[in-house]
Design an enzyme around this catalytic site. Structure first.
Site: not given
Ligand code: GUN
Length: 289
Positions: A98, A54, A121
Site C-alpha cells: 500500500q 481490500k 497493482d
Molecule cells: N494508494 C493509493 N492507491 C493505491 C493503489 O491503487 N495501490 C497501492 N498499492 N497503493 C495505493
C-alpha cells in the site's frame, strides 16, 4: 440535463459476485483459493481504511488474504526481504504494497522488488511496459475499474476525445493508455497545462485524478459529456468530495460518477480480478504476466 449516476458500488458488487463464482469453481476442481498479501507500512490513516476495504472484499469472495503491518521504523532492506519471502511463497499469488510509503523508503525500489507475475497493482516496470505495448498483463486497478464502469454504461470510447486530468503512475498515465488502446483520442492535463478549462470543455469524456477537491467546475463540462471522478478528499467538515464540483457538473453531463460510491469500490473489485488472474497465471507456469 441531469446526468445518469454511474453506481460504482453496484457494479463492484457484481464484479465481486463474478470473482466469488470463479473462486468457488476452483474449489470444485480441487484448486486452492487465490492468496493475496497486503503490506502496509506505518500509520497512514487513509491507507488503513483502504487496506481494510481490500481485506473485507477478499473475505466476501473466498480469496485468502494476509496483511503484514510493518512499523515505519522498518528499513528498506527489511521491507525488501519480506517481499522476497512472499515472491517465493507457494500460497501467495498476489502482492500489494500500500502506498504511500514512509519517506526513507524508495517506492520505485520496492515496486521493482515485487515478482511481476504477483504484481497485482500492475506497477512493476514489466507490467507498465506490457500495458504500454497493449499486451496482456496485470493492469493498474483504478484505470481497470474505470474501463469496467464505462463498459457497464454501454459507452463506446472509440473515437471520443478524452481528457485525463493528472499524470500519476497510479491513475493518470495508465488511464491514458487504457483509453488510447480503447480507441479514444487522449489529452493528458496536469499542473503545468495551459488552457486546461478549454481542453476540458472540448472533451467527450473527462477522467479527473488530480486530488484537488472540486477543482473542475461544472461550467467547464461539455453538455452530454461523461465525467469520471477518481479524486477523493476529506474536507474539514468530514465530508468526502471529488475533483469535480458534482452538482453543477451533473446538470451538464450525460453520465457522472459520484464520490464516494463511484470509482473507489471499482479499484477494490479490480484488485480482486487481478488477484484471480495472478493465481491463474501461476498455474499455467507463466514466468511473465
Ligand atoms: N494508494 C493509493 N492507491 C493505491 C493503489 O491503487 N495501490 C497501492 N498499492 N497503493 C495505493
Amino acid at each position: 440535463m441531469s446526468a445518469g449516476i454511474i453506481d460504482g458500488k453496484q457494479v463492484s458488487q457484481r464484479i465481486l459476485d463474478q470473482v466469488k463464482a470463479r473462486v468457488d469453481a476452483r474449489r470444485t476442481r480441487a484448486l486452492r483459493p487465490p492468496g493475496l498479501a497486503v503490506i502496509r507500512v506505518g500509520e497512514d490513516a487513509a491507507s488503513k481504511i483502504y487496506v481494510r476495504n481490500k481485506l473485507r472484499a477478499c473475505e466476501r469472495c473466498g480469496i485468502e488474504s494476509t496483511v503484514l503491518e510493518i512499523p515505519d521504523t522498518t528499513t528498506q532492506a527489511e521491507l525488501l526481504a519480506r517481499i522476497d519471502d512472499l515472491n517465493h511463497s507457494e500460497i501467495i499469488d498476489a502482492i500489494l504494497v500500500q502506498l504511500p510509503l514512509p519517506s526513507h523508503i524508495d517506492s520505485d525500489t520496492v515496486t521493482d522488488g515485487i515478482e511481476p507475475t504477483k504484481d497485482v497493482d500492475g506497477f512493476h516496470p514489466c507490467n507498465v511496459g506490457r500495458l504500454m505495448l497493449g499486451r496482456t498483463g496485470l493492469r493498474p486497478c483504478t484505470p481497470r475499474g474505470v474501463m469496467t464502469l464505462l463498459r457497464h454504461i454501454g459507452v463506446t470510447v472509440t473515437g471520443m476525445d478524452a481528457v485525463v486530468l493528472g499524470r500519476s503512475n497510479i491513475v493518470g498515465r495508465p488511464m491514458a493508455l487504457e483509453l488510447m488502446h480503447a480507441g479514444a483520442t487522449i489529452t493528458v492535463c496536469h499542473s503545468r497545462t495551459r488552457g486546461l478549462e478549454d481542453k476540458v470543455a472540448a472533451a467527450d469524456l473527462v477522467v479527473a485524478a488530480l486530488g484537488k477537491p472540486r477543482f473542475v467546475e461544472g461550467s467547464w463540462i461539455k453538455t452530454g459529456a461523461i465525467v469520471v471522478d477518481v479524486g477523493i478528499t476529506r474536507l474539514a467538515d468530514g465530508s468526502l468530495v471529488g475533483d469535480v464540483d458534482f452538482e453543477p457538473a451533473r446538470r451538464r453531463a450525460a453520465w457522472i460518477t459520484p464520490v464516494p460510491g463511484g470509482v473507489g469500490p471499482m479499484t477494490v473489485a479490480s484488485l480482486l480480478e487481478n488477484t484471480l488472474q495472478a493465481a491463474e497465471l501461476r498455474e499455467t507456469g507463466a514466468t511473465t504476466p
